[in-house]
Design an enzyme around this catalytic site. Sequence first.
Site, short mmCIF file in Angstrom:
data_model
loop_
_atom_site.label_atom_id
_atom_site.label_comp_id
_atom_site.label_asym_id
_atom_site.label_seq_id
_atom_site.Cartn_x
_atom_site.Cartn_y
_atom_site.Cartn_z
N ARG A 141 7.21 -3.48 12.28
CA ARG A 141 6.55 -3.92 11.05
C ARG A 141 7.53 -4.10 9.92
NH1 ARG A 141 1.02 -0.45 10.38
NH2 ARG A 141 0.58 -0.55 12.57
N ARG A 172 -0.66 -8.37 -4.16
CA ARG A 172 -0.70 -7.38 -3.09
C ARG A 172 0.05 -7.92 -1.89
NH1 ARG A 172 -2.54 -3.91 0.62
NH2 ARG A 172 -3.83 -4.71 2.31
N ARG A 225 2.07 11.41 -8.20
CA ARG A 225 1.45 11.44 -6.86
C ARG A 225 2.31 10.74 -5.80
NH1 ARG A 225 -4.57 12.19 -6.65
NH2 ARG A 225 -5.02 13.10 -8.66
N GLY A 248 0.82 -1.21 0.00
CA GLY A 248 0.00 0.00 0.00
C GLY A 248 0.85 1.26 0.00
N ASP A 273 -2.11 -5.85 13.53
CA ASP A 273 -2.84 -5.51 14.76
C ASP A 273 -3.98 -6.51 14.91
OD1 ASP A 273 -3.59 -3.32 12.47
OD2 ASP A 273 -5.38 -4.08 13.43
N ARG A 319 7.26 1.74 1.21
CA ARG A 319 7.54 0.31 1.31
C ARG A 319 7.95 -0.23 -0.07
NH1 ARG A 319 3.67 -1.99 5.08
NH2 ARG A 319 5.11 -1.11 6.59
N SER A 333 -0.85 -5.19 5.03
CA SER A 333 -1.06 -5.52 6.45
C SER A 333 -2.55 -5.75 6.67
CB SER A 333 -0.57 -4.38 7.34
OG SER A 333 -1.31 -3.21 7.08
#
Length: 237
Positions: free
Chosen positions: A221, A90, A46, A23, A208, A27, A93
Amino acid sequence: MIPTPHIETKNKDEIAKTVLMPGDPLRAKFIADTFLEDVKQFNSVRNVLGYTGTYKGRRISVMASGMGMPSIGIYSYELYKFYDVENIIRIGSCGGYTPDAKLYDVILAKDAWSESSYAKVQGGYESDIIEGTEALNESLIKHANELEIPISVERIHSSDVFYRENFEQYKEIHEKYGCVAVEMEAFALFHNAKVLGKNAACLLTVSDNLATHEVTTSEERQNAFTNMMKIALEMAE
Ligand code: HPA
């Protein structure tokens, strides 16, 4: 029809047939910096960073999806339809819905349940469940086994809403539909792959847990997510 409104490269060959999609743009950069060689950046529109390089000598791309179904819907559609990408994996998390989904566990989404209107609006799809591509899932499971990284194959919830007024609603979604964790993109990605005749998979790391209220720090993470990245990177061709 390239470049597209959201991807700037004018050369299809700059993007590999298989694209990993975290996402977060940073990363994507981390993966390119840490794992890839001969890296070339193909997008910065962007700040949705995209790179192509080699992993163990095999070619692969990595580009961010942004958060949520509208965002991954745009990027995955443009990659599949206009840049001839075949496989999108994909890597994201998720929040666990049961105490069994432990922090840092790796989950492969065999399918996604969603109350989202994305698939209906995009292509008239009426069901609220969409599967990932079986062949990709089989390869990912094989790579996870070879790397000796435990992986569970589950139904997940793709949600349009991160902050629900009725926090307890997750219990009902878990019980009624069998979703073990929540994220916000897989349903749209799986739908786009389906309508365009392409392949999609979704690997998730539990960051989480809604049932136990455990959370990870952003630093923890980064490290824990490398397990999931290594499985996905093995899909390089
Ligand atoms: N909700 C939605 N998406 C998520 C979550 C969550 O709790 N955790 C990680 N991705």
